[in-house]
Scaffold this active site. Structure first.
Site, PDB file in Angstrom:
ATOM      1  N   GLY A  67       0.819  -1.207   0.000  1.00  0.00           N
ATOM      2  CA  GLY A  67       0.000   0.000   0.000  1.00  0.00           C
ATOM      3  C   GLY A  67       0.852   1.256   0.000  1.00  0.00           C
ATOM      4  O   GLY A  67       0.593   2.199  -0.754  1.00  0.00           O
ATOM      5  N   ASP A  89       7.990   6.039   8.302  1.00  0.00           N
ATOM      6  CA  ASP A  89       7.347   5.377   9.440  1.00  0.00           C
ATOM      7  C   ASP A  89       6.083   6.163   9.711  1.00  0.00           C
ATOM      8  O   ASP A  89       6.116   7.394   9.846  1.00  0.00           O
ATOM      9  CB  ASP A  89       8.235   5.321  10.681  1.00  0.00           C
ATOM     10  CG  ASP A  89       7.715   4.265  11.654  1.00  0.00           C
ATOM     11  OD1 ASP A  89       7.528   3.106  11.230  1.00  0.00           O
ATOM     12  OD2 ASP A  89       7.487   4.580  12.833  1.00  0.00           O
ATOM     13  N   SER A  90       4.989   5.459   9.734  1.00  0.00           N
ATOM     14  CA  SER A  90       3.716   6.155   9.857  1.00  0.00           C
ATOM     15  C   SER A  90       2.730   5.318  10.635  1.00  0.00           C
ATOM     16  O   SER A  90       2.920   4.119  10.844  1.00  0.00           O
ATOM     17  CB  SER A  90       3.153   6.484   8.462  1.00  0.00           C
ATOM     18  OG  SER A  90       3.110   5.328   7.660  1.00  0.00           O
ATOM     19  N   PHE A  98      -5.665   1.636   2.568  1.00  0.00           N
ATOM     20  CA  PHE A  98      -5.207   0.483   3.335  1.00  0.00           C
ATOM     21  C   PHE A  98      -5.074   0.900   4.785  1.00  0.00           C
ATOM     22  O   PHE A  98      -5.315   2.058   5.144  1.00  0.00           O
ATOM     23  CB  PHE A  98      -3.873  -0.045   2.778  1.00  0.00           C
ATOM     24  CG  PHE A  98      -2.723   0.933   2.923  1.00  0.00           C
ATOM     25  CD1 PHE A  98      -1.797   0.807   3.934  1.00  0.00           C
ATOM     26  CD2 PHE A  98      -2.574   1.991   2.028  1.00  0.00           C
ATOM     27  CE1 PHE A  98      -0.748   1.710   4.068  1.00  0.00           C
ATOM     28  CE2 PHE A  98      -1.521   2.897   2.144  1.00  0.00           C
ATOM     29  CZ  PHE A  98      -0.607   2.752   3.180  1.00  0.00           C
ATOM     30  N   GLY A  99      -4.681  -0.034   5.629  1.00  0.00           N
ATOM     31  CA  GLY A  99      -4.496   0.299   7.039  1.00  0.00           C
ATOM     32  C   GLY A  99      -5.776   0.780   7.685  1.00  0.00           C
ATOM     33  O   GLY A  99      -6.837   0.155   7.564  1.00  0.00           O
ATOM     34  N   ASP A 129      -7.434   3.511   6.967  1.00  0.00           N
ATOM     35  CA  ASP A 129      -8.178   4.446   6.117  1.00  0.00           C
ATOM     36  C   ASP A 129      -9.699   4.340   6.276  1.00  0.00           C
ATOM     37  O   ASP A 129     -10.388   5.362   6.303  1.00  0.00           O
ATOM     38  CB  ASP A 129      -7.797   4.263   4.647  1.00  0.00           C
ATOM     39  CG  ASP A 129      -6.463   4.914   4.302  1.00  0.00           C
ATOM     40  OD1 ASP A 129      -6.051   5.842   5.018  1.00  0.00           O
ATOM     41  OD2 ASP A 129      -5.831   4.489   3.318  1.00  0.00           O
ATOM     42  N   LYS A 165      -6.260  11.703  -2.019  1.00  0.00           N
ATOM     43  CA  LYS A 165      -5.601  11.426  -0.741  1.00  0.00           C
ATOM     44  C   LYS A 165      -4.184  11.993  -0.718  1.00  0.00           C
ATOM     45  O   LYS A 165      -3.775  12.616   0.267  1.00  0.00           O
ATOM     46  CB  LYS A 165      -5.582   9.914  -0.491  1.00  0.00           C
ATOM     47  CG  LYS A 165      -4.983   9.517   0.857  1.00  0.00           C
ATOM     48  CD  LYS A 165      -4.940   8.002   1.012  1.00  0.00           C
ATOM     49  CE  LYS A 165      -4.236   7.622   2.301  1.00  0.00           C
ATOM     50  NZ  LYS A 165      -4.030   6.161   2.409  1.00  0.00           N
ATOM     51  N   HIS A 207      -1.112  12.680   5.356  1.00  0.00           N
ATOM     52  CA  HIS A 207       0.129  12.795   6.121  1.00  0.00           C
ATOM     53  C   HIS A 207       1.341  12.478   5.244  1.00  0.00           C
ATOM     54  O   HIS A 207       2.354  13.170   5.293  1.00  0.00           O
ATOM     55  CB  HIS A 207       0.088  11.862   7.333  1.00  0.00           C
ATOM     56  CG  HIS A 207      -0.252  10.430   7.020  1.00  0.00           C
ATOM     57  ND1 HIS A 207      -1.303  10.062   6.213  1.00  0.00           N
ATOM     58  CD2 HIS A 207       0.326   9.259   7.397  1.00  0.00           C
ATOM     59  CE1 HIS A 207      -1.369   8.750   6.113  1.00  0.00           C
ATOM     60  NE2 HIS A 207      -0.390   8.242   6.823  1.00  0.00           N
TER      61      HIS A 207
END
Length: 208
Positions: A20, A79-80, A166-167, A169, A189, A194
């Site tokens: 993703g 890194d998020s 993904f994640g 969202d 998006k 971010h």
């Protein structure tokens, strides 16, 4: 203006194996039109680094150094995750493995919903933020990694909405737009997310 030294190396390694993230970054880098090839670390058979830092910044640097050390090339790492102030900032750096197994989006979303359930009273708004930290290293022992940080403010829904992304969202609600992050196109998006914000700062650093 002098171009950054890493641009002359021809290759920038993207320290991620997350499909993703890679898909989003490929679009973002294509828009920057950099004079280098951006190669996901998986194409070089580089496995994920051990993320044992305590912050997004630390883990981004760890991942960038890891990819750079193995490849011998400059590397950029992301890194998020999602932070919920009502949960003391959780899931935070543990977003991808919040429910235990790494990268199980459905389980992570379910755990977040379950953890927030006791806090939802009388339609209480649960605020949240997506955080992205990009770390760029010229080489594995670069003493001065460049850091670019983006924060995307929103709210946490009480049920998933949308099929994109993904994640987390599907749980990230944007009240000013009246949609979830998973109801946006990649292009929409990337303009405000971010990750998009961090990439804009990266782009600005190239123009200085």
């Amino acid at each position: 203006m002098t171009a950054p030294a890493w641009l002359s190396q021809g290759t920038l390694v993207l320290a991620s194996n997350n499909k993703g993230k890679i898909a989003e970054f490929e679009k973002l880098f294509a828009e920057l039109n950099l004079p280098v090839d951006v190669i996901p670390q998986g194409q070089l058979n580089i496995e994920d680094a051990i993320e044992d830092g305590l912050s997004f910044v630390e883990n981004a640097i760890i991942k960038a150094r890891h990819a750079s050390k193995i490849s011998g090339k400059p590397s950029i790492a992301d890194d998020s995750g999602i932070c919920v102030p009502a949960l003391g900032g959780a899931p935070g750096i543990y977003s991808a493995r919040y429910a235990g197994a790494h990268g199980n989006d459905a389980a992570n979303n379910e755990k977040l919903l379950a953890d927030l359930l006791p806090l939802r009273k009388d339609g209480t708004v649960i605020e949240g933020m997506f955080v992205c930290v990009l770390a760029l290293v010229q080489h594995a022992e670069d003493p001065l990694p460049q850091i670019f940080q983006g924060i995307w403010q929103g709210e946490i829904l009480d049920a998933p909405r949308g099929e994109n992304g993904f994640g987390y969202d599907p749980l990230f609600w944007l009240p000013e737009l009246g949609i979830s992050s998973a109801e946006m196109s990649k292009e929409e998006k990337n303009k405000i997310s971010h990750r998009g914000q961090a990439m804009q700062l990266f782009k600005a650093s190239l123009e200085r």
